[in-house]
Design a protein around this motif. Structure first.
Motif, PDB file in Angstrom:
ATOM      1  N   ARG A 246     -21.875   4.716  55.057  1.00 46.60           N
ATOM      2  CA  ARG A 246     -22.816   5.120  54.006  1.00 46.60           C
ATOM      3  C   ARG A 246     -23.857   6.087  54.556  1.00 46.60           C
ATOM      4  NH1 ARG A 246     -22.915  -0.594  52.835  1.00 46.60           N
ATOM      5  NH2 ARG A 246     -21.558  -1.071  51.049  1.00 46.60           N
ATOM      6  N   GLU A 247     -24.325   5.831  55.787  1.00 41.44           N
ATOM      7  CA  GLU A 247     -25.315   6.730  56.371  1.00 41.44           C
ATOM      8  C   GLU A 247     -24.728   8.112  56.607  1.00 41.44           C
ATOM      9  OE1 GLU A 247     -26.770   4.952  59.876  1.00 41.44           O
ATOM     10  OE2 GLU A 247     -27.801   3.298  58.865  1.00 41.44           O
ATOM     11  N   VAL A 248     -23.492   8.162  57.106  1.00 41.50           N
ATOM     12  CA  VAL A 248     -22.852   9.452  57.346  1.00 41.50           C
ATOM     13  C   VAL A 248     -22.666  10.212  56.047  1.00 41.50           C
ATOM     14  CG1 VAL A 248     -20.741  10.581  58.138  1.00 41.50           C
ATOM     15  CG2 VAL A 248     -21.730   8.721  59.476  1.00 41.50           C
ATOM     16  N   ILE A 249     -22.147   9.549  55.013  1.00 40.14           N
ATOM     17  CA  ILE A 249     -21.931  10.205  53.720  1.00 40.14           C
ATOM     18  C   ILE A 249     -23.257  10.636  53.119  1.00 40.14           C
ATOM     19  CG2 ILE A 249     -21.109   9.850  51.371  1.00 40.14           C
ATOM     20  CD1 ILE A 249     -18.944   8.055  52.483  1.00 40.14           C
ATOM     21  N   GLY A 250     -24.294   9.824  53.296  1.00 39.24           N
ATOM     22  CA  GLY A 250     -25.607  10.217  52.791  1.00 39.24           C
ATOM     23  C   GLY A 250     -26.119  11.477  53.447  1.00 39.24           C
ATOM     24  N   VAL A 251     -25.893  11.612  54.742  1.00 41.12           N
ATOM     25  CA  VAL A 251     -26.314  12.835  55.442  1.00 41.12           C
ATOM     26  C   VAL A 251     -25.518  14.030  54.971  1.00 41.12           C
ATOM     27  CG1 VAL A 251     -26.374  13.950  57.697  1.00 41.12           C
ATOM     28  CG2 VAL A 251     -27.154  11.601  57.454  1.00 41.12           C
ATOM     29  N   LEU A 252     -24.206  13.840  54.737  1.00 43.05           N
ATOM     30  CA  LEU A 252     -23.383  14.956  54.270  1.00 43.05           C
ATOM     31  C   LEU A 252     -23.813  15.425  52.894  1.00 43.05           C
ATOM     32  CD1 LEU A 252     -19.828  13.806  55.406  1.00 43.05           C
ATOM     33  CD2 LEU A 252     -21.310  15.485  56.486  1.00 43.05           C
ATOM     34  N   ARG A 253     -24.278  14.515  52.056  1.00 43.11           N
ATOM     35  CA  ARG A 253     -24.703  14.901  50.703  1.00 43.11           C
ATOM     36  C   ARG A 253     -26.090  15.501  50.689  1.00 43.11           C
ATOM     37  NH1 ARG A 253     -22.705   9.565  47.232  1.00 43.11           N
ATOM     38  NH2 ARG A 253     -20.468  10.068  47.241  1.00 43.11           N
ATOM     39  N   ALA A 254     -26.908  15.141  51.669  1.00 47.90           N
ATOM     40  CA  ALA A 254     -28.280  15.642  51.690  1.00 47.90           C
ATOM     41  C   ALA A 254     -28.299  17.110  52.055  1.00 47.90           C
ATOM     42  CB  ALA A 254     -29.109  14.844  52.698  1.00 47.90           C
ATOM     43  N   PRO A 255     -29.247  17.903  51.480  1.00 41.65           N
ATOM     44  CA  PRO A 255     -29.308  19.325  51.818  1.00 41.65           C
ATOM     45  C   PRO A 255     -29.748  19.568  53.248  1.00 41.65           C
ATOM     46  CG  PRO A 255     -31.150  18.687  50.410  1.00 41.65           C
ATOM     47  CD  PRO A 255     -30.232  17.500  50.470  1.00 41.65           C
ATOM     48  N   VAL A 256     -30.612  18.733  53.774  1.00 41.11           N
ATOM     49  CA  VAL A 256     -31.096  18.896  55.131  1.00 41.11           C
ATOM     50  C   VAL A 256     -31.104  17.524  55.786  1.00 41.11           C
ATOM     51  CG1 VAL A 256     -33.004  19.637  56.601  1.00 41.11           C
ATOM     52  CG2 VAL A 256     -32.549  20.834  54.459  1.00 41.11           C
ATOM     53  N   GLY A 257     -30.738  17.488  57.054  1.00 38.51           N
ATOM     54  CA  GLY A 257     -30.761  16.209  57.749  1.00 38.51           C
ATOM     55  C   GLY A 257     -29.827  16.211  58.931  1.00 38.51           C
ATOM     56  N   GLU A 258     -29.854  15.130  59.669  1.00 45.83           N
ATOM     57  CA  GLU A 258     -29.000  14.980  60.820  1.00 45.83           C
ATOM     58  C   GLU A 258     -28.261  13.667  60.727  1.00 45.83           C
ATOM     59  OE1 GLU A 258     -31.313  15.239  64.313  1.00 45.83           O
ATOM     60  OE2 GLU A 258     -31.731  17.384  64.114  1.00 45.83           O
ATOM     61  N   LEU A 259     -27.140  13.600  61.421  1.00 52.55           N
ATOM     62  CA  LEU A 259     -26.368  12.377  61.453  1.00 52.55           C
ATOM     63  C   LEU A 259     -27.142  11.308  62.218  1.00 52.55           C
ATOM     64  CD1 LEU A 259     -22.899  13.920  62.196  1.00 52.55           C
ATOM     65  CD2 LEU A 259     -23.567  12.763  60.108  1.00 52.55           C
ATOM     66  N   PRO A 260     -26.940  10.042  61.873  1.00 51.09           N
ATOM     67  CA  PRO A 260     -27.639   8.978  62.597  1.00 51.09           C
ATOM     68  C   PRO A 260     -27.271   8.993  64.073  1.00 51.09           C
ATOM     69  CG  PRO A 260     -25.872   8.087  61.209  1.00 51.09           C
ATOM     70  CD  PRO A 260     -26.025   9.524  60.833  1.00 51.09           C
ATOM     71  N   GLN A 261     -28.296   9.019  64.922  1.00 53.35           N
ATOM     72  CA  GLN A 261     -28.074   9.143  66.353  1.00 53.35           C
ATOM     73  C   GLN A 261     -28.598   7.900  67.063  1.00 53.35           C
ATOM     74  OE1 GLN A 261     -26.371  11.456  67.706  1.00 53.35           O
ATOM     75  NE2 GLN A 261     -26.303  13.044  66.149  1.00 53.35           N
ATOM     76  N   PRO A 262     -27.799   7.315  67.967  1.00 53.47           N
ATOM     77  CA  PRO A 262     -28.283   6.184  68.747  1.00 53.47           C
ATOM     78  C   PRO A 262     -29.136   6.662  69.916  1.00 53.47           C
ATOM     79  CG  PRO A 262     -26.045   6.698  69.369  1.00 53.47           C
ATOM     80  CD  PRO A 262     -26.404   7.648  68.265  1.00 53.47           C
ATOM     81  N   THR A 263     -29.822   5.733  70.538  1.00 51.36           N
ATOM     82  CA  THR A 263     -30.642   6.026  71.706  1.00 51.36           C
ATOM     83  C   THR A 263     -30.307   5.023  72.802  1.00 51.36           C
ATOM     84  OG1 THR A 263     -32.445   4.597  70.944  1.00 51.36           O
ATOM     85  CG2 THR A 263     -32.473   6.902  70.206  1.00 51.36           C
ATOM     86  N   MET A 264     -30.932   5.212  73.966  1.00 51.21           N
ATOM     87  CA  MET A 264     -30.709   4.283  75.060  1.00 51.21           C
ATOM     88  C   MET A 264     -31.202   2.884  74.731  1.00 51.21           C
ATOM     89  SD  MET A 264     -29.092   5.627  77.608  1.00 51.21           S
ATOM     90  CE  MET A 264     -29.506   4.553  78.965  1.00 51.21           C
TER      91      MET A 264
END
Length: 391
Positions: A246-264
């Motif tokens: 859902r997060e990935v699809i939400g980013v693809l539909r949004a005009p601006v944004g980045e894919l959810p990125q993990p951290t250390m």
């Protein structure tokens, strides 16, 4: 038959051509009429009319009519009219129009050559038809040369302007094509990035589903508490996979944004989830300082891919994740597993199988790092990478 049709289509006049050709013809005729009019102080024309005078007027009219074919044969028409104008002064207007048209449609070298011929014809005309007001021949020639040079210069300037406009249009079209190509390349890079992120985000979750579902399928006689635990992991992993999707699809539909990125900071949870599959996974962190965000994301993906491969190809093997390094010397990431405790189960392979290490190599290369992988000394597998860590 085809050549004739092509030739006719090539020289077919448009509305603008008809207007220009008509104006050229009328200007040439007007120039000839001005030469045929008897000026004050000149003797009146003889009665009956002089046959040579009539012939000269007919030739001049024919020269004006020849302008309608100057587009098809610009050099031939111009040279013929120049030669005639040396003996028929009334054809001077048609000759100027032909010279102008030649300089517009032919290279400057051709136009200047024909201009030189027109100078010669003009001098011959000044000798054959002396001025009735006793103007010196040289003066008459110089006046004619001014008109000839003006017509040729105007034609060359029109040609240069057209070439400039064509060049500007070509540059604009080329720039538009380059901009479109850059946009397509950027779109292609974005799609590749999205594909890598989808693989990384969903591959780990789906591999957990595959392992636990395979265990339930091939061990139906397992204890009830183990079946319940595997079912719970399947349910939780499926829920997390749907949430990530859902997060990935939400980013693809949004005009601006980045894919959810993990951290250390998410690394400990990743190792904990890997341990829920029944394998012993140890996390060893031997680094000091704040790891840059980009480097941390790449390190997380390396560990994620290493744990996924260990789970698929060496089930039950002891796995060690080691993170070490200091600012200025770089960050070392190692994921090593021993030999499998049992034979890999032939459960359906998770999507993206076989492409993880390829995409991981590209990701590490983009981060200016190095990636190595291969069999370990103990019969297991070792995945190691070095990532830059600025001081």
């Amino acid at each position: 038959m085809n050549d004739t049709t092509t030739s006719r289509q090539r020289y077919r006049r448009g509305a603008r051509d008809w207007v220009v050709d008509t104006m050229m013809f009328l200007v040439a005729v007007g120039f000839g009429l001005m030469g045929a009019v008897t000026l004050p102080g000149e003797p009146p024309p003889p009665e009956p009319p002089d046959p040579w005078r009539v012939t000269e007027q007919l030739i001049a009219l024919a020269c004006c009519g020849a302008l309608w074919w100057r587009r098809r044969w610009p050099v031939g028409i111009a040279v013929a009219l120049i030669a005639i104008s040396g003996f028929v002064s009334l054809a001077g207007g048609a000759m100027l129009a032909a010279l102008f048209s030649l300089c517009v449609h032919r290279p400057p070298r051709v136009g200047l050559t024909v201009l030189g011929l027109s100078f010669l014809a003009s001098y011959v005309g000044a000798l054959v038809h002396p001025d009735p007001y006793d103007t010196p021949v040289l003066m008459t020639f110089m006046l004619s040369a001014v008109f000839l040079t003006a017509a040729a210069g105007w034609g060359l300037s029109v040609q240069h302007r057209r070439q400039l406009l064509d060049s500007l249009r070509e540059r604009a079209a080329h720039a538009e094509a380059e901009a479109q190509l850059r946009a397509e390349q950027a779109q292609h890079r974005v799609r590749e990035s999205i594909a890598r992120e989808i693989h990384d985000v969903l591959g780990h979750r789906l591999s957990l589903l595959s392992v636990h579902a395979g265990a339930l399928e091939y061990r139906p006689d397992a204890p009830a508490d183990e079946i319940a635990r595997s079912a719970g992991v399947i349910r939780e992993s499926a829920h997390q996979a749907l949430q990530d999707l859902r997060e990935v699809i939400g980013v693809l539909r949004a005009p601006v944004g980045e894919l959810p990125q993990p951290t250390m900071a998410d690394l400990a949870q990743l190792v904990e989830e890997a341990g829920d599959t029944g394998s012993e996974v140890e996390l060893v962190e031997e680094h000091s300082g704040q790891i840059p965000e980009r480097t941390g994301r790449t390190a997380y993906r390396i560990v994620q891919e290493g744990l996924t491969n260990a789970r698929k190809h060496a089930p039950g093997a002891r796995t060690t994740v080691r993170i070490s390094g200091t600012p200025g010397r770089g960050l070392n990431v190692e994921v090593g597993n021993g030999p499998p405790a049992r034979a890999p189960e032939t459960a359906p392979e998770a999507p993206g199988g076989g492409q993880g290490l390829v995409g991981l190599t590209e990701r590490v290369s983009l981060a200016s790092g190095r990636l190595e992988y291969g069999p370990g000394a103990d019969g297991g597998w070792l995945l190691s990478a070095w990532l830059p860590w600025p001081s």
